[in-house]
Design a protein around this motif. Structure first.
Motif, short mmCIF file in Angstrom:
data_model
loop_
_atom_site.label_atom_id
_atom_site.label_comp_id
_atom_site.label_asym_id
_atom_site.label_seq_id
_atom_site.Cartn_x
_atom_site.Cartn_y
_atom_site.Cartn_z
N PRO A 14 70.40 -67.41 -5.25
CA PRO A 14 71.10 -66.12 -5.37
C PRO A 14 72.61 -66.22 -5.48
N SER A 15 73.16 -67.45 -5.49
CA SER A 15 74.62 -67.59 -5.55
C SER A 15 75.18 -67.37 -6.95
N TYR A 16 74.30 -67.22 -7.93
CA TYR A 16 74.76 -66.94 -9.29
C TYR A 16 73.68 -66.13 -10.01
N ARG A 17 74.08 -65.50 -11.09
CA ARG A 17 73.12 -64.80 -11.95
C ARG A 17 73.26 -65.34 -13.36
N VAL A 18 72.15 -65.42 -14.06
CA VAL A 18 72.14 -65.93 -15.42
C VAL A 18 72.37 -64.79 -16.40
N VAL A 19 73.24 -65.03 -17.37
CA VAL A 19 73.49 -64.07 -18.45
C VAL A 19 72.56 -64.34 -19.62
N SER A 20 72.38 -65.63 -19.96
CA SER A 20 71.53 -65.96 -21.09
C SER A 20 70.99 -67.38 -20.97
N TYR A 21 69.80 -67.58 -21.56
CA TYR A 21 69.20 -68.89 -21.73
C TYR A 21 69.11 -69.18 -23.23
N ASP A 22 69.61 -70.34 -23.63
CA ASP A 22 69.47 -70.81 -25.00
C ASP A 22 68.64 -72.10 -24.92
N LEU A 23 67.38 -72.02 -25.37
CA LEU A 23 66.44 -73.11 -25.20
C LEU A 23 66.07 -73.72 -26.54
N ASP A 24 66.15 -75.03 -26.62
CA ASP A 24 65.73 -75.79 -27.80
C ASP A 24 64.57 -76.68 -27.34
N LEU A 25 63.35 -76.34 -27.76
CA LEU A 25 62.15 -77.00 -27.26
C LEU A 25 61.43 -77.73 -28.38
N THR A 45 77.97 -65.15 -8.12
CA THR A 45 77.87 -63.92 -7.33
C THR A 45 78.45 -64.11 -5.92
N GLN A 46 78.83 -65.35 -5.61
CA GLN A 46 79.51 -65.66 -4.35
C GLN A 46 80.33 -66.92 -4.58
N PRO A 47 81.27 -67.24 -3.73
CA PRO A 47 82.03 -68.48 -3.93
C PRO A 47 81.08 -69.69 -3.89
N ILE A 48 81.17 -70.55 -4.91
CA ILE A 48 80.23 -71.66 -5.00
C ILE A 48 80.93 -72.95 -5.42
N ARG A 49 80.34 -74.06 -5.02
CA ARG A 49 80.74 -75.37 -5.50
C ARG A 49 79.54 -76.13 -6.06
N THR A 50 78.33 -75.73 -5.65
CA THR A 50 77.10 -76.30 -6.20
C THR A 50 76.14 -75.18 -6.56
N VAL A 51 75.26 -75.46 -7.53
CA VAL A 51 74.21 -74.52 -7.89
C VAL A 51 72.90 -75.28 -8.00
N SER A 52 71.82 -74.55 -7.86
CA SER A 52 70.49 -75.14 -7.96
C SER A 52 69.73 -74.49 -9.11
N LEU A 53 69.12 -75.30 -9.95
CA LEU A 53 68.25 -74.84 -11.03
C LEU A 53 66.82 -75.29 -10.71
#
Length: 433
Positions: A14-25, A45-53
């Motif tokens: 929840p520390s970020y929100r995605v605007v778009s996915y561009d996928l090449d499969l 969406t909050q102060p961050i230094r790392t993100v998780s996918l």
């Protein structure tokens, strides 16, 4: 980092929100080999230094944040943990590019196996609720909706059908490339790719939106018959819920038998076993999800009844409109069954183990029918249209539905609470439409 939804706490960030996915499969059917590149545009969406996918069963080989080759990442069992080159404040934008590959497979979950699945001759995607990470790195939570662009390369004899509108297709030697774009905000669990030896047939439009049927050639005639009423269903639902909310509707029929049909954004997926006349209610159910679930989307899994109860009630509305049992007759039959089943389900918060229990579907539909009986048809259908229109392509909670009911009739909120907040079914109403 734990996810933002209590029903699936190991999924999403929840520390970020995605605007778009561009996928090449690039997918090879015979060897079940997927090579992918994902470009994810996001906002903190909050102060961050790392993100998780979320990424499961596939191996990332390269990660770049804003194109920086020095990006540090670590892959654990269910996720790709990425250290940002610099701390980001709330509202700052960033991008993550991931190259990854492997043999995609469904993940095991408390809801069964979900995600990318090999067919006898092709592949399908069944993401709900947390299977998207089996085929692309993502922020896999229902409250995070984004735009999509997908370019899919596969063996020439196969067709790839994906979320969105097809904008390009070409053949490169023994390979075919197709591109789909969706500007409609889409949750990860509703993004989809279906691959098979499909031929395309155009069906009558649905409230002005084009309808495509993708099906193995031997099943084409049976499939056309099975879906011949989709336009009529759309007309009934458009009157009841407002204009069809998607730019198109894509129907896919696999050669394999499927346990249940699947909905995706602007798409319904059916097995070869769903082409008989007794599957008509399933066709209506999946179509109704384009309004409820895919347009009006839940922001937390605990409100799943807003998806399934509405789609189930749409089955009854179609039955009523098409000369079958009335909604009252459907409600009476299903209520009789529910009254002899365990009275231990809280519709407003069924818990992750019971979120797909059939009682959620039927009790949700009965809740709406009880409201219809209390409000009368005129006010009830104004309520449904206002709900679907006001929250078109938006996120809602059960509290939002209570609020809109309160606007129409404050007394109806008491009735609604009896259905949502108490495990035991309310007493039978003396009279109900």
């Amino acid at each position: 980092m734990t996810g933002g939804d209590s029903y699936a706490p190991q999924s999403g960030d929840p520390s970020y929100r995605v605007v778009s996915y561009d996928l090449d499969l690039d997918y090879r059917v015979r060897t079940n080999r997927l090579e992918g590149k994902a470009l994810i545009a996001a906002v903190a969406t909050q102060p961050i230094r790392t993100v998780s996918l979320d990424l499961i069963g596939l191996r990332a080989s390269r990660v770049r944040v804003d194109g920086d080759a020095r990006t540090v990442f670590r892959q654990v069992q269910r996720a790709l943990q990425v250290t940002l080159p610099r701390p980001l404040a709330v509202g700052e934008s960033f991008s993550v590019e991931v190259a990854y590959a492997g043999s995609p497979a469904p993940r095991r979950s408390r809801w069964g196996t979900i995600g990318w699945e090999e067919l006898t001759d092709g592949a399908l995607v069944a993401n709900q609720p947390t299977g998207a990470a089996t085929w692309f790195p993502c922020n896999d939570r229902p409250a995070d909706r984004a735009r999509y662009r997908m370019r899919i390369t596969t063996d020439r004899e196969y067709a790839a059908v994906a979320t969105g509108t097809r904008v390009a297709e070409r053949t490169e030697g023994r390979r075919s490339v197709v591109e789909y774009v969706s500007d409609v905000p889409t949750a990860t669990y509703l993004a989809a790719v279906q691959i098979g030896r499909y031929v395309r047939t155009e069906l009558p439009s649905l409230d002005g939106a084009p309808v495509e049927l993708w099906v193995p050639a031997p099943l084409r005639a049976a499939s056309v018959r099975a879906f011949e009423k989709v336009a009529a269903m759309g007309a009934v639902f458009s009157r009841a819920f407002g204009a069809y909310p998607q730019p198109q509707y894509t129907l896919v029929v696999t050669a394999d038998v499927l346990e249940i049909p699947l909905e995706a954004q602007g798409m319904g997926v059916f097995g070869a076993n769903h082409l008989a006349a007794d599957s008509e209610r399933l066709v209506a159910h999946e179509l109704a999800h384009q309004w409820f679930g895919n347009s009006v989307g839940i922001s937390r899994w605990s409100d799943i009844w807003l998806n399934e109860g509405f789609a189930c009630y749409a089955e009854w509305l179609w039955s009523e409109a098409s000369g079958g049992p009335t909604a009252q007759e459907c409600a009476s039959a299903h209520e009789a069954v529910l009254r002899v089943e365990p009275q231990d389900l809280l519709l407003a918060d069924p818990g992750p183990e019971l979120m797909f229990d059939d009682r959620v579907y039927k009790r949700g539909a009965l809740t709406l029918h009880a409201l219809r009986g209390h409000l009368g048809d005129d006010r009830f259908f104004v309520l449904l249209r206002d709900w679907a229109t006001r929250h078109r392509h938006g996120l809602v909670t059960g509290d939002d539905f209570r609020a809109i009911v309160r606007e129409v009739d404050p007394a109806a909120v008491v009735l609604l609470s009896r259905w949502l907040d108490e495990p035991r079914l309310p007493p039978r109403a003396r009279s109900r439409r």
